[in-house]
Design a protein around this motif. Structure first.
Motif, PDB file in Angstrom:
ATOM      1  N   LEU A  10       0.817  -1.215   0.000  1.00 33.03           N
ATOM      2  CA  LEU A  10       0.000   0.000   0.000  1.00 33.03           C
ATOM      3  C   LEU A  10       0.851   1.266   0.000  1.00 33.03           C
ATOM      4  O   LEU A  10       0.317   2.372  -0.028  1.00 33.03           O
ATOM      5  CB  LEU A  10      -0.935   0.015   1.216  1.00 33.03           C
ATOM      6  N   VAL A  57     -10.918   6.709   1.043  1.00 33.90           N
ATOM      7  CA  VAL A  57     -11.017   5.339   1.554  1.00 33.90           C
ATOM      8  C   VAL A  57      -9.654   4.673   1.547  1.00 33.90           C
ATOM      9  O   VAL A  57      -9.251   4.016   2.525  1.00 33.90           O
ATOM     10  CB  VAL A  57     -12.021   4.521   0.726  1.00 33.90           C
ATOM     11  N   ASP A  58      -8.901   4.825   0.456  1.00 36.58           N
ATOM     12  CA  ASP A  58      -7.585   4.210   0.383  1.00 36.58           C
ATOM     13  C   ASP A  58      -6.632   4.815   1.415  1.00 36.58           C
ATOM     14  O   ASP A  58      -5.792   4.113   1.980  1.00 36.58           O
ATOM     15  CB  ASP A  58      -7.001   4.353  -1.019  1.00 36.58           C
ATOM     16  N   HIS A  60      -7.545   5.902   4.321  1.00 37.68           N
ATOM     17  CA  HIS A  60      -7.922   5.277   5.597  1.00 37.68           C
ATOM     18  C   HIS A  60      -7.322   3.877   5.697  1.00 37.68           C
ATOM     19  O   HIS A  60      -6.808   3.483   6.758  1.00 37.68           O
ATOM     20  CB  HIS A  60      -9.444   5.212   5.722  1.00 37.68           C
ATOM     21  N   ARG A  61      -7.354   3.134   4.603  1.00 38.98           N
ATOM     22  CA  ARG A  61      -6.775   1.788   4.611  1.00 38.98           C
ATOM     23  C   ARG A  61      -5.269   1.845   4.848  1.00 38.98           C
ATOM     24  O   ARG A  61      -4.701   0.988   5.526  1.00 38.98           O
ATOM     25  CB  ARG A  61      -7.083   1.080   3.290  1.00 38.98           C
ATOM     26  N   SER A  64      -4.777   2.568   8.463  1.00 36.89           N
ATOM     27  CA  SER A  64      -5.126   1.356   9.210  1.00 36.89           C
ATOM     28  C   SER A  64      -4.004   0.326   9.145  1.00 36.89           C
ATOM     29  O   SER A  64      -3.656  -0.297  10.156  1.00 36.89           O
ATOM     30  CB  SER A  64      -6.421   0.737   8.656  1.00 36.89           C
ATOM     31  N   ARG A  65      -3.433   0.147   7.960  1.00 33.65           N
ATOM     32  CA  ARG A  65      -2.341  -0.813   7.804  1.00 33.65           C
ATOM     33  C   ARG A  65      -1.165  -0.444   8.697  1.00 33.65           C
ATOM     34  O   ARG A  65      -0.598  -1.287   9.403  1.00 33.65           O
ATOM     35  CB  ARG A  65      -1.905  -0.853   6.340  1.00 33.65           C
ATOM     36  N   SER A  81     -13.177   0.876  10.296  1.00 33.35           N
ATOM     37  CA  SER A  81     -11.923   0.442   9.667  1.00 33.35           C
ATOM     38  C   SER A  81     -12.014  -1.004   9.198  1.00 33.35           C
ATOM     39  O   SER A  81     -11.513  -1.352   8.122  1.00 33.35           O
ATOM     40  CB  SER A  81     -10.765   0.605  10.652  1.00 33.35           C
ATOM     41  N   LEU A  84     -14.332  -1.172   6.029  1.00 34.02           N
ATOM     42  CA  LEU A  84     -13.642  -0.771   4.809  1.00 34.02           C
ATOM     43  C   LEU A  84     -12.614  -1.815   4.386  1.00 34.02           C
ATOM     44  O   LEU A  84     -12.391  -2.012   3.187  1.00 34.02           O
ATOM     45  CB  LEU A  84     -12.965   0.582   5.022  1.00 34.02           C
ATOM     46  N   ALA A  85     -11.996  -2.486   5.344  1.00 32.76           N
ATOM     47  CA  ALA A  85     -11.048  -3.541   5.008  1.00 32.76           C
ATOM     48  C   ALA A  85     -11.745  -4.683   4.268  1.00 32.76           C
ATOM     49  O   ALA A  85     -11.168  -5.298   3.369  1.00 32.76           O
ATOM     50  CB  ALA A  85     -10.364  -4.058   6.267  1.00 32.76           C
ATOM     51  N   ASP A  90     -18.352   3.390   1.646  1.00 38.84           N
ATOM     52  CA  ASP A  90     -17.978   4.392   2.637  1.00 38.84           C
ATOM     53  C   ASP A  90     -19.030   5.475   2.821  1.00 38.84           C
ATOM     54  O   ASP A  90     -18.797   6.454   3.534  1.00 38.84           O
ATOM     55  CB  ASP A  90     -16.655   5.050   2.255  1.00 38.84           C
ATOM     56  N   VAL A  98      -8.728   5.666  12.753  1.00 37.01           N
ATOM     57  CA  VAL A  98      -8.695   4.210  12.677  1.00 37.01           C
ATOM     58  C   VAL A  98      -9.338   3.666  13.953  1.00 37.01           C
ATOM     59  O   VAL A  98      -9.101   4.165  15.046  1.00 37.01           O
ATOM     60  CB  VAL A  98      -7.250   3.693  12.554  1.00 37.01           C
TER      61      VAL A  98
END
Length: 312
Positions: A10, A57-58, A60-61, A64-65, A81, A84-85, A90, A98
């Motif tokens: 990512l 959204v990406d 946020h991902r 989160s990662r 979180s 969305l994963a 969204d 997160v």
């Protein structure tokens, strides 16, 4: 100075990983200043080009990662979180923080763009995904619905149904186990609006608009057949007694309906032929609605009440 080997798929990289490759704090600060890296939170960075090109959204991902890589196994990605994963829509979801559930039952807090939730999780409510703990689909759907307004909650619940990640009976069972939680009544009401058969955010919001206006509830994904019993098409909303069909035209639908090698123009012509057959072979009325209609619900409902009497 090359940082690409240290980033994950990512484009996320932790400070500790950079330090391990010989990129120390002064060099990291310089990479941020020149626009090579973006600091997402303490200890978490991202490739600046990937970050600039990413959607909300990406992003946020990505955050989160990075957060999950910082923590041990005593937390699980949860709520928005986790939703969305899994790939949930969204619409109406807060993306600034997160969400983690503390499996060690530590206190609730918000710290460095992370909201820590305290809550007991059964063993079957936590699964592994991409090497990290995440709340299971049913738990995720309910936790997310508890955080947001009704419309956003129903869009998420409908999506989990549509993806067959959970079903109404499982969510009702899950809800019964949290009957003493403060969100129980609110979730019961939201769950009552969710339906199997909504295939997009637009369809979920349209159905809610129909219900809010007091119109009879439509049949979802109704199969319309001709006099010989041959299938003509499956439609978004149908009121069989009134022989009324409503189709929601959204971008998602047009992308999902295209066949391999088919152009947009060919797909539109095929859909028009299908609509003509619905009218000619069955005598049904077909009304098409778009996002613009949802933004002006009064006009939309005026069109529908010509055919549908509001429920007393």
């Amino acid at each position: 100075m090359m940082i690409k080997p240290a980033t994950d798929d990512l484009g996320v990289v932790l400070r500790r990983d950079l330090v391990a490759t010989g990129v120390h704090d002064n060099a990291i600060a310089r990479l941020v200043r020149v626009g090579t890296l973006v600091r997402l939170r303490h200890g978490v960075y991202a490739d600046a080009r990937r970050w600039a090109a990413a959607s909300k959204v990406d992003r946020h991902r990505m955050l989160s990662r990075g957060v999950m890589r910082l923590y041990d196994d005593d937390v699980a990605l949860s709520h928005v979180s986790a939703a969305l994963a899994y790939g949930a829509p969204d619409h109406g979801l807060p993306l600034d923080e997160v969400h983690l559930t503390e499996l060690s039952r530590a206190g609730e807090r918000v710290q460095a763009k992370v909201r820590h939730h305290r809550g007991s999780c059964r063993e079957d409510e936590v699964v592994l995904r991409d090497g990290h703990k995440i709340t299971a689909p049913a738990r995720t759907a309910l936790d997310t619905a508890a955080l947001v307004e009704r419309d956003a909650a129903v869009c998420v619940l409908d999506w989990f149904y549509q993806q067959k990640l959970t079903d109404p009976e499982e969510l009702r069972r899950e809800l019964r186990t949290r009957s003493v939680w403060s969100d129980h009544l609110d979730l019961t009401l939201k769950l009552g609006y969710a339906r199997v058969g909504s295939e997009s955010v637009g369809e979920s919001l349209a159905r809610l608009a129909f219900l809010d206006a007091g119109l009879p509830e439509p049949v979802l994904q109704h199969e319309v057949r001709d006099d010989r019993g041959w299938l003509i098409g499956r439609v978004d909303f149908a009121w069989p007694e009134q022989r009324l069909i409503v189709e929601f035209d959204g971008r998602e639908k047009y992308h999902s309906m295209r066949r391999d090698g088919e152009s947009i123009e060919e797909m539109v012509l095929r859909e028009k032929t299908r609509e003509d057959r619905l009218r000619e072979a069955t005598g049904w009325t077909v009304i098409r609605i778009t996002w613009a209609d949802l933004h002006h619900p009064g006009r939309l409902l005026a069109r529908l009440t010509r055919y549908l009497a509001p429920v007393a």
